[in-house]
Design a protein around this motif. Structure first.
Motif, PDB file in Angstrom:
ATOM      1  N   ASP A 134      12.296   8.608  -7.318  1.00  0.00           N
ATOM      2  CA  ASP A 134      11.764   8.055  -6.082  1.00  0.00           C
ATOM      3  C   ASP A 134      10.950   6.791  -6.327  1.00  0.00           C
ATOM      4  OD1 ASP A 134      12.758  10.160  -4.436  1.00  0.00           O
ATOM      5  OD2 ASP A 134      11.153  11.451  -5.198  1.00  0.00           O
ATOM      6  N   GLY A 135      11.044   6.240  -7.530  1.00  0.00           N
ATOM      7  CA  GLY A 135      10.262   5.062  -7.880  1.00  0.00           C
ATOM      8  C   GLY A 135      11.131   3.914  -8.337  1.00  0.00           C
ATOM      9  N   LEU A 136      10.467   2.880  -8.795  1.00  0.00           N
ATOM     10  CA  LEU A 136      11.141   1.681  -9.270  1.00  0.00           C
ATOM     11  C   LEU A 136      12.129   1.993 -10.384  1.00  0.00           C
ATOM     12  CD1 LEU A 136      11.090  -1.453  -8.904  1.00  0.00           C
ATOM     13  CD2 LEU A 136       9.359  -1.505 -10.713  1.00  0.00           C
TER      14      LEU A 136
ATOM     15  N   LYS B 226       2.152   6.129 -13.042  1.00  0.00           N
ATOM     16  CA  LYS B 226       3.282   5.515 -13.730  1.00  0.00           C
ATOM     17  C   LYS B 226       4.495   6.448 -13.772  1.00  0.00           C
ATOM     18  CE  LYS B 226       0.694   1.919 -14.947  1.00  0.00           C
ATOM     19  NZ  LYS B 226      -0.676   2.382 -14.625  1.00  0.00           N
ATOM     20  N   GLU B 227       4.263   7.753 -13.832  1.00  0.00           N
ATOM     21  CA  GLU B 227       5.397   8.677 -13.815  1.00  0.00           C
ATOM     22  C   GLU B 227       6.111   8.631 -12.467  1.00  0.00           C
ATOM     23  OE1 GLU B 227       6.750  10.192 -16.359  1.00  0.00           O
ATOM     24  OE2 GLU B 227       5.218   9.233 -17.589  1.00  0.00           O
ATOM     25  N   LEU B 228       5.366   8.476 -11.395  1.00  0.00           N
ATOM     26  CA  LEU B 228       5.988   8.291 -10.079  1.00  0.00           C
ATOM     27  C   LEU B 228       6.803   7.007 -10.058  1.00  0.00           C
ATOM     28  CD1 LEU B 228       6.333   9.102  -7.093  1.00  0.00           C
ATOM     29  CD2 LEU B 228       4.216   7.831  -6.613  1.00  0.00           C
TER      30      LEU B 228
ATOM     31  N   GLY C 278      12.257   6.366 -19.381  1.00  0.00           N
ATOM     32  CA  GLY C 278      10.974   5.780 -19.758  1.00  0.00           C
ATOM     33  C   GLY C 278      10.755   4.370 -19.271  1.00  0.00           C
ATOM     34  N   GLN C 279      11.657   3.854 -18.433  1.00  0.00           N
ATOM     35  CA  GLN C 279      11.516   2.505 -17.909  1.00  0.00           C
ATOM     36  C   GLN C 279      11.173   2.551 -16.419  1.00  0.00           C
ATOM     37  OE1 GLN C 279      11.581  -0.302 -19.657  1.00  0.00           O
ATOM     38  NE2 GLN C 279      12.040   0.788 -21.558  1.00  0.00           N
ATOM     39  N   PRO C 280      10.338   1.639 -15.951  1.00  0.00           N
ATOM     40  CA  PRO C 280       9.592   0.636 -16.694  1.00  0.00           C
ATOM     41  C   PRO C 280       8.421   1.257 -17.449  1.00  0.00           C
ATOM     42  CG  PRO C 280       8.959   0.562 -14.392  1.00  0.00           C
ATOM     43  CD  PRO C 280      10.079   1.564 -14.496  1.00  0.00           C
ATOM     44  N   THR C 281       8.030   0.624 -18.527  1.00  0.00           N
ATOM     45  CA  THR C 281       6.926   1.121 -19.326  1.00  0.00           C
ATOM     46  C   THR C 281       5.608   0.990 -18.564  1.00  0.00           C
ATOM     47  OG1 THR C 281       6.495  -1.032 -20.321  1.00  0.00           O
ATOM     48  CG2 THR C 281       8.117   0.390 -21.432  1.00  0.00           C
TER      49      THR C 281
ATOM     50  N   ASP D 217       0.809  -1.220   0.000  1.00  0.00           N
ATOM     51  CA  ASP D 217       0.000   0.000   0.000  1.00  0.00           C
ATOM     52  C   ASP D 217       0.842   1.270   0.000  1.00  0.00           C
ATOM     53  OD1 ASP D 217      -2.677  -0.991  -0.072  1.00  0.00           O
ATOM     54  OD2 ASP D 217      -2.441  -1.661   1.995  1.00  0.00           O
ATOM     55  N   LYS D 218       2.014   1.224   0.619  1.00  0.00           N
ATOM     56  CA  LYS D 218       2.837   2.425   0.693  1.00  0.00           C
ATOM     57  C   LYS D 218       3.625   2.677  -0.588  1.00  0.00           C
ATOM     58  CE  LYS D 218       3.539   3.193   5.631  1.00  0.00           C
ATOM     59  NZ  LYS D 218       4.541   3.320   6.732  1.00  0.00           N
ATOM     60  N   TRP D 219       4.030   1.611  -1.265  1.00  0.00           N
ATOM     61  CA  TRP D 219       4.868   1.801  -2.450  1.00  0.00           C
ATOM     62  C   TRP D 219       4.220   1.323  -3.734  1.00  0.00           C
ATOM     63  CZ3 TRP D 219      10.847   0.996  -1.724  1.00  0.00           C
ATOM     64  CH2 TRP D 219      11.318   1.986  -0.850  1.00  0.00           C
ATOM     65  N   LEU D 220       3.732   0.080  -3.748  1.00  0.00           N
ATOM     66  CA  LEU D 220       3.304  -0.505  -5.012  1.00  0.00           C
ATOM     67  C   LEU D 220       2.018   0.116  -5.538  1.00  0.00           C
ATOM     68  CD1 LEU D 220       4.160  -4.273  -4.410  1.00  0.00           C
ATOM     69  CD2 LEU D 220       5.633  -2.394  -5.181  1.00  0.00           C
ATOM     70  N   VAL D 221       1.050   0.341  -4.674  1.00  0.00           N
ATOM     71  CA  VAL D 221      -0.209   0.948  -5.123  1.00  0.00           C
ATOM     72  C   VAL D 221       0.018   2.351  -5.699  1.00  0.00           C
ATOM     73  CG1 VAL D 221      -2.459   1.804  -4.363  1.00  0.00           C
ATOM     74  CG2 VAL D 221      -1.678  -0.451  -3.627  1.00  0.00           C
ATOM     75  N   PRO D 222       0.781   3.228  -5.018  1.00  0.00           N
ATOM     76  CA  PRO D 222       1.042   4.541  -5.638  1.00  0.00           C
ATOM     77  C   PRO D 222       1.756   4.448  -6.974  1.00  0.00           C
ATOM     78  CG  PRO D 222       1.515   4.615  -3.288  1.00  0.00           C
ATOM     79  CD  PRO D 222       1.264   3.177  -3.630  1.00  0.00           C
ATOM     80  N   TRP D 223       2.699   3.536  -7.110  1.00  0.00           N
ATOM     81  CA  TRP D 223       3.398   3.378  -8.383  1.00  0.00           C
ATOM     82  C   TRP D 223       2.448   2.898  -9.471  1.00  0.00           C
ATOM     83  CZ3 TRP D 223       8.242   0.318  -6.310  1.00  0.00           C
ATOM     84  CH2 TRP D 223       9.085   1.212  -5.637  1.00  0.00           C
ATOM     85  N   LEU D 224       1.572   1.974  -9.115  1.00  0.00           N
ATOM     86  CA  LEU D 224       0.623   1.451 -10.090  1.00  0.00           C
ATOM     87  C   LEU D 224      -0.342   2.540 -10.543  1.00  0.00           C
ATOM     88  CD1 LEU D 224      -0.499  -1.024 -11.607  1.00  0.00           C
ATOM     89  CD2 LEU D 224      -1.905  -1.508  -9.583  1.00  0.00           C
ATOM     90  N   ASN D 225      -0.728   3.403  -9.636  1.00  0.00           N
ATOM     91  CA  ASN D 225      -1.687   4.453  -9.949  1.00  0.00           C
ATOM     92  C   ASN D 225      -1.060   5.656 -10.646  1.00  0.00           C
ATOM     93  OD1 ASN D 225      -3.787   2.990  -8.843  1.00  0.00           O
ATOM     94  ND2 ASN D 225      -3.591   3.937  -6.817  1.00  0.00           N
TER      95      ASN D 225
END
Length: 326
Positions: free
Chosen positions: A208-210, A201-203, A219-222, A191-199
């Motif tokens: 500060d992201g994957l 994509k630029e994050l 541009g990675q990950p797509t 909930d703290k990391w994966l959900v925000p990244w999924l919602n």
């Protein structure tokens, strides 16, 4: 950036042109299909198979023919990581790419542990059901830890190993993973990391992201990759719990005491390492090279990060074929 600064995930990206100037594959590729195109998410929807076992319903890809290569993905990824490697090797190998328990599209049996030792046992059962006696291994990240455990437990089933950035006994889990492990203990990592990244994509691709931590190409990950990797991990409370369980399975050190057994292995090994990786120690490729009796040496990719096999599948395929032909 210090390796413990995982929360900040600082570190820039590097243009593909710079990367290839540093690691030129050569005058001609050694792999099977130079014109191969990466599989898409839609391809995976058609190609994905499932195997029912005591461990659960294992999702996997099975492409190509000939001797088998088993491709072991990283965390929190799944076999979509190999979408560029597989089509480049299908003319030379039968490519099997399962999703680990707790990641991807594999459905885990109730109460089943998803720790690395259990992942290795799942792989043995997976191969048994397909009547496959031995394999070549290609592994990345926590998949490299599972590869080492599998090779020690089943040395007669492993013909060769191509390691990319991964755990080794002195660096498992790496200190950079400590914040993720703490969140998993609290049950909050997805909930703290994966959900925000999924919602956003630029994050996910930001510093500060994957993307900022694990990829070198802009541009990675797509968007497609973010959806493929993260959607299954957060789709339900049960899947979030499994994602936390996979994380916690990486501690305490699942490779503790394995060095002595690795020193006994005779299969040829090749190490390809992204040297811009701030998660795993830069000394780790030399460590692996020093303890594996039949190491064929190290290829260092100056600007590559942890998940470079996804960005530069031609390098992985090229190195795999060279190892098989050595």
């Amino acid at each position: 950036m210090k390796r413990r600064q995982f929360l900040r995930m600082a570190g820039g990206t590097t243009a593909a042109a710079v990367m290839m100037a540093v690691v030129k594959v050569g005058s001609g590729p050694a792999f099977g299909n130079n014109l191969a195109k990466d599989y898409t998410a839609n391809d995976y929807g058609h190609k994905r198979q499932y195997m029912q076992s005591k461990f659960g319903r294992i999702a996997y890809l099975d492409e190509g023919r000939g001797d088998t290569v088993l491709l072991l993905h990283g965390f929190p990824l799944n076999n979509f990581q190999w979408r560029g490697v597989i089509p480049r090797l299908t003319g030379l190998r039968r490519c099997l790419a399962p999703d680990f328990m707790g990641l991807g599209y594999t459905e885990v049996a109730q109460g089943q542990s998803v720790a690395p030792l259990d992942q290795a046992e799942m792989l043995a059962d997976f191969l048994d059901q397909l009547s496959i006696a031995s394999v070549d291994l290609i592994a990345n990240d926590s998949g490299g830890a599972v590869a080492q455990i599998f090779a020690v437990k089943y040395p007669d089933r492993v013909r060769s190993i191509l390691f990319t950035n991964c755990d080794v006994e002195p660096d498992s889990p790496p200190p950079a993973l400590e914040p993720v492990i703490e969140m998993a203990r609290d049950g909050t990592y997805p909930d703290k990391w994966l959900v925000p990244w999924l919602n956003d994509k630029e994050l996910a691709r930001s510093k500060d992201g994957l993307g900022g931590l694990c990829y070198s190409k802009p541009g990675q990950p797509t968007d497609e990759a973010v959806d493929m990797y993260l959607s299954p991990l957060v789709r339900s409370a049960e899947r979030k719990a499994l994602t936390n369980a996979y994380t916690l399975g990486l501690t305490p050190n699942p490779l503790a005491g394995i060095e002595a057994e690795l020193r006994k292995l005779k299969m040829p090994v090749r190490i390809v390492w992204g040297m811009a990786d701030d998660i795993f120690a830069k000394e780790s490729p030399d460590y692996l090279d020093g303890i594996m009796p039949n190491s064929k040496g190290i290829r260092r990719l100056k600007t590559a990060k942890l998940f470079f096999p996804e960005e530069y599948p031609e390098i992985v395929a090229d190195e795999a074929v060279k190892l098989w032909r050595a």
